[in-house]
Write an enzyme that holds these catalytic residues in place. Structure first.
Site, PDB file in Angstrom:
ATOM      1  CE  LYS A 128      -3.659   2.112   2.862  1.00 56.03           C
ATOM      2  NZ  LYS A 128      -4.416   1.934   4.126  1.00 56.03           N
ATOM      3  CB  SER A 131      -7.599   3.614   3.674  1.00 53.90           C
ATOM      4  OG  SER A 131      -6.738   3.048   4.651  1.00 53.90           O
ATOM      5  CB  SER A 190      -7.714   0.823   6.575  1.00 48.82           C
ATOM      6  OG  SER A 190      -8.341   2.063   6.770  1.00 48.82           O
TER       7      SER A 190
END
Length: 470
Positions: free
Chosen positions: A80, A157, A181
């Site tokens: 990420k 996220s 997330s």
């Protein structure tokens, strides 16, 4: 013939060891999958095929000599774009972050451990700006769609990581979780994700969201997550809050089953949450599977009074800190929703923050007491399935912030407990449904063991999107 992009990391390592195929073969398959599927979902910020193939060739030579570097040597992974990976910028989904003028010569701890174990880095995955919300769209990189229907959200996220794993664009990914997330996109995309006990996976630089933020594995199943946890929990002096490494490793007890476990099932957190009936039915089926496997199950709600105001005080204050250095012109470049919560966070006082911490500590104590009676808590991961992409809340819901539709996830960031999401069914539209497993602090291995038992019982059978999108 099986496409190597569809194999788990565990299966890839076994294939390398037997000589059935090589890290170069697997990396090429992953890169070809990215080229085919990513235009539909927008999961990747950056892909470095040349570097990945070079690392795969080095890994292939190590395997040829019988000297693999570590547990995931040659396995394609993604990261990420919140976590540092040396050799390229970490842009965090924001137009306010400059790629130029910085050295970008440092790995985050979990990335460093993966590098030591010979992993092949495919690239960086999408995030909302500074990972502030439970869906994945940003001013810098646009909207990330769901692998089952690109017009719907992948969640967030860590939405890019979830979409990548679901579609076979690398079997392992590193995500971050400050309020759900990794679990939110895992539920929406039909994969496995674990938010470990806080401090179990070292984090650097420290998150502006403080001890709400965790690093966690995003994988095809619990077996791969245990493998990844055995890599990324290695110590790193840069995180002063890290926990001691687990001595036995997470794979060792994975097959221990659930017989005799005391399991609490809470479908609505004491009627506080409206859950889609299709979600409720799938989660109940998962709970019945646990009972069939020998667990003692009863319906019981933890004493979790709606802690959203407490979470907002801590989360919005952290967001305000993220952008504190920005001038007026740069602030105008921010996601409007982020700008809104930053303005609210800047108005909180130190006393407001400390009052929120008091509530947080009391919640942690109540959950500690709850787990004296129950080994495990089972809930829906989310009360809904994936909705339209590009919006923070479902249209027509009357909701304002993402926390309104994630009531089962963010409380366990407040309490720092391990919590995982795994797929347990599909709704009438063919969209994944997630079940959440929560245990007491430090009981990460128990969560993984229970998830593995459910996978072995076939709970996730047939839950895979069609590569290339719907």
């Amino acid at each position: 013939m099986t496409d190597l992009a569809d194999l788990t990391a565990t299966d890839l390592v076994a294939g390398y060891a037997s000589g059935a195929f090589s890290p170069v073969d697997a990396t090429r398959a992953a890169l070809e999958r990215i080229e085919r599927v990513d235009p539909a979902v927008n999961a990747f910020v950056r892909v470095d095929a040349e570097d990945a193939l070079g690392r795969a060739a080095e890994s292939q030579e190590r395997w040829r000599r019988g000297e693999p570097a570590g547990l995931v040597d040659g396995v394609p992974v993604s990261v990420k774009d919140i976590l540092l990976v040396r050799g390229g910028p970490t842009l965090r989904g924001s137009l306010t972050v400059r790629a130029e003028g910085q050295a970008w010569d440092e790995d985050a701890p979990a990335v460093a451990r993966l590098r030591e174990h010979g992993a092949v880095f495919l690239g960086k995955t999408t995030t909302p700006e500074f990972a502030w919300k439970g869906v994945t769209d940003s001013p810098r990189h646009g909207v990330t769609g769901n692998p089952y229907d690109p017009q719907r959200t992948a969640g967030g996220s860590s939405g890019g990581s979830a979409a990548a794993v679901a579609l076979g664009a690398g079997p392992l990914s590193l995500g971050t979780d400050g309020g759900g997330s990794v679990r939110i996109p895992a539920s929406f995309c039909g994969i496995f994700a674990l938010k470990p006990t806080y401090g179990r996976v070292p984090l650097y630089p420290a998150s502006p969201f403080g001890t709400l933020a965790h690093v966690g594995p995003m994988t095809r199943d619990a077996r791969d997550a245990a493998l990844l946890m055995d890599v990324i929990t290695g110590p790193d002096w840069r995180d002063w809050s890290q926990l001691d490494r687990v001595t036995d490793g997470f794979r060792d007890g994975l097959g221990g089953g659930v017989a005799g476990l005391r399991v609490a099932y809470s479908s609505t957190f004491g009627s506080q949450v409206a859950v889609d009936p299709r979600v409720a039915a799938a989660v109940r089926n998962a709970v019945e599977r646990l009972a069939d496997l020998g667990a003692y199950v009863e319906e019981a709600d933890p004493d979790v009074a709606e802690p959203v105001d407490t979470f907002h005080t801590l989360w919005f204050s952290g967001a305000a800190r993220v952008v504190q250095h920005l001038g007026k012109e740069q602030r105008e470049m921010l996601d409007p929703g982020l700008r809104e919560i930053c303005d609210q966070g800047a108005r909180y006082s130190a006393l407001d923050y400390l009052a929120a911490m008091d509530v947080r500590m009391a919640l942690g104590q109540r959950m500690g007491r709850f787990h004296n009676r129950y080994d495990l808590l089972v809930t829906p991961t989310l009360p809904i399935t994936a909705f339209e992409a590009g919006v923070e809340v479902p249209k027509g819901s009357g909701q304002h912030r993402w926390t309104a539709w994630t009531p089962f996830t963010y409380p366990f960031n407040l309490t720092q407990q391990p919590a995982a999401s795994l797929p347990c069914g599909l709704d009438a539209d063919g969209l994944p449904i997630g079940v959440q497993l929560v245990a007491a602090r430090h009981a990460d291995a128990l969560v993984l063991r229970t998830a593995h038992a459910l996978y072995e019982a076939g709970i996730a059978e047939g839950i895979r999107p069609t590569p290339g999108g719907s």
